[in-house]
Design an enzyme around this catalytic site. Structure first.
Site, PDB file in Angstrom:
ATOM      1  N   ASP A 175      78.377  56.773  46.761  1.00 34.83           N
ATOM      2  CA  ASP A 175      77.059  57.545  46.697  1.00 34.83           C
ATOM      3  C   ASP A 175      76.411  56.422  46.608  1.00 34.83           C
ATOM      4  OD1 ASP A 175      76.811  60.700  45.895  1.00 34.83           O
ATOM      5  OD2 ASP A 175      75.725  59.207  44.569  1.00 34.83           O
ATOM      6  N   TYR A 304      66.877  60.028  42.295  1.00 38.35           N
ATOM      7  CA  TYR A 304      66.191  60.533  43.599  1.00 38.35           C
ATOM      8  C   TYR A 304      65.561  61.322  44.101  1.00 38.35           C
ATOM      9  CZ  TYR A 304      71.926  61.907  43.788  1.00 38.35           C
ATOM     10  OH  TYR A 304      73.141  62.310  43.393  1.00 38.35           O
ATOM     11  N   HIS A 362      84.860  62.189  47.968  1.00 44.78           N
ATOM     12  CA  HIS A 362      83.472  61.178  47.876  1.00 44.78           C
ATOM     13  C   HIS A 362      83.697  60.276  46.016  1.00 44.78           C
ATOM     14  CE1 HIS A 362      79.752  60.672  48.066  1.00 44.78           C
ATOM     15  NE2 HIS A 362      79.161  60.972  46.217  1.00 44.78           N
TER      16      HIS A 362
END
Length: 390
Positions: A175, A304, A362
């Site tokens: 990630d 982000y 993930h």
């Protein structure tokens, strides 16, 4: 560099239980399952388990079993685990988590990686482990200012490893941790001997011929990227644009924080009905609890916002900066991003190791700890046996 021990005050745990008990629940349309978000019945069950059965003190003790420190780097507090191997010639390995993860992701791999002799492995595969919390995440808080993007974090990691006295080391992550690890290979190639990732995003360059060359498997992988963009990326777009607005809801409602994270443990794994099909329930709640107890839903989302421009550029076909160190890629088929090999080689010509696994998603360190451990060992084995360039 200050020793650190997690010790959440009891009144915070009591407050969490009171808030869970007083949750104001929404209604739900009949028969929608997971198609519109986390189902009401499931989340009520999970929240009740969190309130009455989950043992934070046990999770806290498990984390505290490993040496932890906080060091100020570039004005920000950086929390990290530093687990030295009993093998004196162990290779330093920097492990970086992502969102919605934490250092707790690595609890099941710390022992096998740092002390393979005690876990039935070869002592030559041992690692000294450095496992930091990304600034703004977990115990690396408060975030002191804006601007903590991927390059800045990578530079902080290089500084951290230098302060710990590690001259040559390997970087690994999934990630956001994968993105940071690759960037670390770019900013500190004199000391990073290799980068291993268990997530790699590959995007089309804009050349139509690339699509014509895709086989059926790669077309399916491209389809997953399309589904992510159309259906699963709402969290990303919100965190890229309005992290502060989101922070009020998640910092005030533990069930809101629980739902926001739990959804990803179904959508991004092989689980079909319940995230526990892929990830241990108590480890999932350990991660959720860290976000809640440190009130870092908003500060973690800032990552982000800081990286939004770079993500848009990559999706538009921008070529990433050159990477000169060897790269290893572990591909888990149930991840939201499953890379296309030809596109990966186009962007990262230094890929020397590529493994396709039959299952896993993930959160590889949580879902498939033995497979991830074995792949890291295999990649690093080739690195440490290679001659050092003059």
């Amino acid at each position: 560099m200050h020793p650190f021990r997690i010790d959440i005050p009891q009144d915070q745990l009591d407050d969490l239980r009171r808030r869970l008990e007083a949750t104001r629940w929404p209604d739900e349309l009949p028969g929608v399952g997971w198609g519109r978000g986390v189902p009401l019945d499931y989340l009520k069950e999970l929240a009740e388990y969190w309130r009455t059965s989950f043992d934070w003190r046990a999770a806290e003790a498990r984390l505290n079993a490993h040496p932890q420190f906080v060091e100020e780097i570039d004005g920000a507090p950086v929390h990290f685990l530093h687990v030295t191997s009993p093998e004196p010639d162990a290779t330093p390995l920097l492990l970086t988590h992502g969102w919605p993860g934490s250092v707790a992701e690595f609890l099941d791999v710390i022992g096998p990686l740092s002390d393979p002799r005690a876990h039935g492995g070869d002592p030559a595969d041992a690692f000294h482990l450095v496992i930091p919390s990304i600034p703004g995440y977990g115990f690396s808080h408060p975030l002191p200012e804006k601007g903590w993007d991927t390059p800045r974090i990578a530079r902080a990691w290089a500084e951290l490893m230098a302060r710990l006295g590690y001259d040559r080391y390997v970087a690994q992550g999934g990630d956001a941790g994968a993105v940071i690890s690759l960037e670390l290979g770019r900013v500190d190639p004199e000391h990073v001997i290799g980068v291993h990732v268990n997530m790699l995003m590959t995007f089309p360059s804009g050349d139509p011929a690339e699509f014509a060359a895709l086989n059926e498997r790669d077309q399916a992988r491209l389809g997953k990227l399309g589904r992510f963009d159309a259906e699963l990326s709402g969290y990303m777009k919100l965190q890229q644009t309005r992290p502060q607005t989101l922070a009020y809801a998640l910092t005030d409602s533990p069930v809101g924080q629980l739902a926001w994270i739990t959804e990803k443990f179904l959508d991004w794994t092989a689980a079909q009905e319940r995230p526990e099909e892929a990830v241990d329930r108590d480890l999932l709640l350990t991660i959720v609890s860290i976000y809640w107890l440190t009130a870092t839903a908003g500060s973690s989302a800032q990552f982000y916002f800081e990286g939004a421009e770079g993500v848009r550029a990559a999706a538009a076909g921008a070529v990433p900066p050159a990477l000169t160190v060897p790269v290893g890629v572990a591909v888990f088929p149930d991840d939201i991003f499953v890379p296309i090999r030809s596109w990966a080689d186009r962007d990262i010509p230094t890929i020397t190791h590529w493994t396709e696994f039959e299952r896993g998603g993930h959160f590889a360190a949580l879902e498939q700890p033995a497979a991830l451990t074995g792949d890291i060992r295999s990649f690093v084995r080739a690195l440490v046996s290679a001659p050092v360039a003059a």
